[in-house]
Design an enzyme around this catalytic site. Structure first.
Site, PDB file in Angstrom:
ATOM      1  N   THR A 113      16.268  42.049  16.539  1.00 57.54           N
ATOM      2  CA  THR A 113      17.195  42.800  15.694  1.00 57.54           C
ATOM      3  C   THR A 113      17.705  44.010  16.466  1.00 57.54           C
ATOM      4  O   THR A 113      17.005  44.539  17.323  1.00 57.54           O
ATOM      5  CB  THR A 113      16.541  43.268  14.374  1.00 57.54           C
ATOM      6  OG1 THR A 113      17.506  43.995  13.595  1.00 57.54           O
ATOM      7  CG2 THR A 113      15.324  44.162  14.615  1.00 57.54           C
ATOM      8  N   ASP A 116      18.622  38.362   8.260  1.00 58.27           N
ATOM      9  CA  ASP A 116      19.971  38.743   7.838  1.00 58.27           C
ATOM     10  C   ASP A 116      19.824  39.264   6.414  1.00 58.27           C
ATOM     11  O   ASP A 116      19.101  38.647   5.616  1.00 58.27           O
ATOM     12  CB  ASP A 116      20.938  37.554   7.893  1.00 58.27           C
ATOM     13  CG  ASP A 116      22.381  38.047   8.001  1.00 58.27           C
ATOM     14  OD1 ASP A 116      23.268  37.437   7.409  1.00 58.27           O
ATOM     15  OD2 ASP A 116      22.596  39.093   8.655  1.00 58.27           O
ATOM     16  N   SER A 117      20.389  40.402   6.151  1.00 56.53           N
ATOM     17  CA  SER A 117      20.192  40.984   4.808  1.00 56.53           C
ATOM     18  C   SER A 117      21.486  41.638   4.351  1.00 56.53           C
ATOM     19  O   SER A 117      22.422  41.827   5.132  1.00 56.53           O
ATOM     20  CB  SER A 117      19.056  42.010   4.860  1.00 56.53           C
ATOM     21  OG  SER A 117      19.211  42.847   5.985  1.00 56.53           O
TER      22      SER A 117
HETATM   23  O1  LIG Z   1      16.565  47.766   3.293  1.00 57.83           O
HETATM   24  C1  LIG Z   1      17.756  48.089   3.361  1.00 57.83           C
HETATM   25  N1  LIG Z   1      18.163  49.293   2.905  1.00 57.83           N
HETATM   26  C2  LIG Z   1      19.458  49.675   3.004  1.00 57.83           C
HETATM   27  N2  LIG Z   1      20.431  48.927   3.551  1.00 57.83           N
HETATM   28  C3  LIG Z   1      20.061  47.696   4.025  1.00 57.83           C
HETATM   29  C4  LIG Z   1      18.755  47.226   3.951  1.00 57.83           C
HETATM   30  N3  LIG Z   1      18.705  45.978   4.477  1.00 57.83           N
HETATM   31  C5  LIG Z   1      19.961  45.691   4.885  1.00 57.83           C
HETATM   32  N4  LIG Z   1      20.777  46.715   4.600  1.00 57.83           N
HETATM   33  C6  LIG Z   1      22.229  46.810   4.848  1.00 57.83           C
HETATM   34  C7  LIG Z   1      22.500  47.718   6.041  1.00 57.83           C
HETATM   35  C8  LIG Z   1      22.631  46.737   7.196  1.00 57.83           C
HETATM   36  O2  LIG Z   1      23.508  47.145   8.177  1.00 57.83           O
HETATM   37  C9  LIG Z   1      23.125  45.472   6.516  1.00 57.83           C
HETATM   38  C10 LIG Z   1      22.387  44.304   7.084  1.00 57.83           C
HETATM   39  O3  LIG Z   1      23.204  43.702   7.996  1.00 57.83           O
HETATM   40  P1  LIG Z   1      22.486  42.767   9.095  1.00 57.83           P
HETATM   41  O4  LIG Z   1      23.523  42.064   9.869  1.00 57.83           O
HETATM   42  O5  LIG Z   1      21.402  41.951   8.443  1.00 57.83           O
HETATM   43  O6  LIG Z   1      21.711  43.847   9.983  1.00 57.83           O
HETATM   44  P2  LIG Z   1      22.213  44.697  11.218  1.00 57.83           P
HETATM   45  O7  LIG Z   1      23.549  44.218  11.695  1.00 57.83           O
HETATM   46  O8  LIG Z   1      22.091  46.138  10.823  1.00 57.83           O
HETATM   47  O9  LIG Z   1      21.115  44.386  12.329  1.00 57.83           O
HETATM   48  P3  LIG Z   1      20.779  42.931  12.983  1.00 57.83           P
HETATM   49  O10 LIG Z   1      21.853  41.971  12.563  1.00 57.83           O
HETATM   50  O11 LIG Z   1      20.768  43.204  14.456  1.00 57.83           O
HETATM   51  O12 LIG Z   1      19.426  42.546  12.468  1.00 57.83           O
HETATM   52  O13 LIG Z   1      22.745  45.543   5.138  1.00 57.83           O
HETATM   53 MG   LIG Z   2      23.842  42.069  11.938  1.00 59.98          MG
END
Ligand SMILES: O=c1nc[nH]c2c1ncn2[C@H]1C[C@H](O)[C@@H](COP(=O)(O)OP(=O)(O)OP(=O)(O)O)O1
Ligand SMILES: [Mg+2]
Length: 180
Positions: free
Chosen positions: A7, A65-66
């Site tokens: 991540t 993915d969240s």
């Molecule tokens: O617990 C959380 N509390 C607050 N916001 C959150 C949470 N969990 C996901 N989120 C929001 C912010 C994140 O930017 C987006 C996920 O997008 P997502 O593409 O899964 O993550 P990301 O681009 O930040 O990192 P990566 O893809 O490298 O794992 O949703």
């Molecule tokens: Mg992402």
């Protein structure tokens, strides 16, 4: 047992690390971004992303993915949460929700685990509401505007890890691993 979590999001890693420790699992952070295909559901995006990564990496790993899904906005920002957070952020979401009565929202997290031969997904969901103002300094992302039982995730600090979508998805994942 050690697992590799891929991540670019430090907030996700820190929370996953704390939750994994309760299961006696240590996490290795492979800090990198990866191509996320457009998809209609987080499950589809997570599994396709893991499939593509598995061709590139010769190791077992998991990704997550969240996103935040707001009922009154027909599920927006959903799969586009990362881009929406980076562009309009919490202030932009609050502006979109200005005067909207129905504040219901939920977070979804989908873990996609590549075990060396196939990809499995584990989903966690937590229901809450969008606040009318930003509150709290903990957590990351949309935490300051996500209300759970009257407090925002950003006000809950570590207590968030007991109820979050990430906790629930990881619980399913770690339980499945321990049954193997
Ligand atoms: O617990 C959380 N509390 C607050 N916001 C959150 C949470 N969990 C996901 N989120 C929001 C912010 C994140 O930017 C987006 C996920 O997008 P997502 O593409 O899964 O993550 P990301 O681009 O930040 O990192 P990566 O893809 O490298 O794992 O949703
Ligand atoms: Mg992402």
């Amino acid at each position: 047992m050690e697992l590799t979590f891929i991540t670019s999001n430090e907030g996700k890693f820190r929370e996953a690390e704390q939750i994994a420790a309760k299961y006696g699992i240590s996490l290795k952070w492979k800090k990198m971004s990866y191509l996320e295909p457009q998809g209609s559901s987080l499950e589809e995006i997570a599994s396709l992303s893991a499939e593509m990564l598995s061709k590139e990496l010769k190791e077992t790993f998991f990704i997550e993915d969240s996103g935040l899904f707001i009922e009154a906005l027909k599920g927006f920002p959903g799969p586009y949460s990362s881009y929406v957070f980076k562009t309009i952020g919490n202030e932009g979401i609050l502006r979109l929700m200005d005067g909207v009565e129905d504040r219901r929202a939920y977070f979804l997290a989908v873990i996609a685990y590549f075990d060396g031969s196939e990809v499995q997904t584990f989903t966690g969901r937590v229901d809450g509401e969008i606040s009318t103002e930003m509150r709290g300094s903990g957590g990351f992302g949309f935490d300051p505007i996500f209300l759970y039982n009257g407090r925002t995730f950003a006000e809950m600090g570590e207590e968030k890890n007991a109820v979050s979508h990430r906790r629930r998805a990881l619980e399913g994942f770690f339980t499945c691993l321990s049954d193997r």
